[in-house]
Design an enzyme around this catalytic site. Structure first.
Site, PDB file in Angstrom:
ATOM      1  N   HIS A 134       0.909  -1.129  -0.087  1.00  0.00           N
ATOM      2  CA  HIS A 134      -0.046  -0.093   0.033  1.00  0.00           C
ATOM      3  C   HIS A 134       1.009   1.163  -0.026  1.00  0.00           C
ATOM      4  O   HIS A 134       0.449   2.301  -0.343  1.00  0.00           O
ATOM      5  CB  HIS A 134      -0.856   0.086   1.212  1.00  0.00           C
ATOM      6  CG  HIS A 134       0.009  -0.217   2.542  1.00  0.00           C
ATOM      7  ND1 HIS A 134       0.270  -1.183   3.063  1.00  0.00           N
ATOM      8  CD2 HIS A 134       0.349   0.890   3.296  1.00  0.00           C
ATOM      9  CE1 HIS A 134       0.900  -1.292   4.429  1.00  0.00           C
ATOM     10  NE2 HIS A 134       0.811   0.429   4.532  1.00  0.00           N
ATOM     11  N   GLU A 162      -0.951   5.726   8.475  1.00  0.00           N
ATOM     12  CA  GLU A 162       0.395   5.951   8.681  1.00  0.00           C
ATOM     13  C   GLU A 162       0.852   7.270   8.615  1.00  0.00           C
ATOM     14  O   GLU A 162       2.026   7.886   8.472  1.00  0.00           O
ATOM     15  CB  GLU A 162       1.100   5.135   7.678  1.00  0.00           C
ATOM     16  CG  GLU A 162       0.796   3.715   7.548  1.00  0.00           C
ATOM     17  CD  GLU A 162       1.954   2.903   6.922  1.00  0.00           C
ATOM     18  OE1 GLU A 162       2.487   3.277   6.120  1.00  0.00           O
ATOM     19  OE2 GLU A 162       1.944   1.526   6.981  1.00  0.00           O
TER      20      GLU A 162
END
Length: 175
Positions: A134, A162
């Site tokens: 990803h 993140e």
DNA sequence: TATCGCATCTAGT
DNA sequence: ACTAGATGCGATA
């Protein structure tokens, strides 16, 4: 190889994880077809569930789960390992850059070709999430993701987790 | 082994 | 800003 199901807050719902004595061999955002033996190793189930749960809840940045690479080999595996080694939490890399870093495509000179090939390798990644596919984005945007409509939402969710993307109004994860 | 479908990129309106 | 075409790899049956 045996399978277990892990609950997640992802838009795609629970993940299916396949484990071997060596580690995690396969992970899927979508439900596997039946017919595979369920994992009965309780400590292993707890460990995998706890690690993935902690990661997706933002409590840790390292999954810390061993990977069984045996489902991939050759160039495919080389690219996956390069991604796994060199792209840490919160960072991204473009398809083209990953192709260059892996050193697998030095013979290929046509612009964009190596990048496309990397994209196809990511689509065939047996262990998404553990190998952070990803974090691989297109040169101009977020790029694509397997699993159709839900797949791209999963990618956005993980990148938001993140801190790569700004949380959107419908953000339901941690932070 | 033959066929299919691209998780891209660049250039040209 | 937007559209289309190049192009060969990996997966599947």
């Amino acid at each position: 190889m045996s399978w277990l199901t892990v609950p997640t807050p992802l838009p795609s719902g629970p993940m299916e994880i396949a484990v071997t004595p060596l580690g995690v061999a396969s992970a899927g955002y979508v439900r596997r077809e039946g017919g595979t033996p369920p994992c009965t190793d309780e400590p292993k189930i707890r460990a995998v569930t706890e690690r993935i749960g902690a990661y997706l809840a933002g409590r840790t940045r390292e999954l810390g789960l061993p990977i069984d690479w045996s489902l991939s080999s050759g160039p495919h595996r080389a690219v996956l390992e390069t991604l796994w080694r060199e792209v840490p939490y919160g960072r991204t890399i473009t398809y083209g850059e990953l192709a260059a870093r892996s050193g697998v495509f030095e013979d290929i000179t046509e612009p964009g070709l190596a990048a496309r090939t990397v994209g196809q390798m990511m689509a065939a990644n047996p262990v998404p999430l553990l190998v952070p596919c990803h974090r691989v984005v297109a040169a101009d945007g977020i790029g694509g993701f397997g699993g159709g409509r839900v797949g791209i939402e999963v990618k956005r969710w993980l990148l938001t987790l993140e801190g790569v993307l700004e949380p959107t109004l419908d953000w339901d994860g941690p932070l």
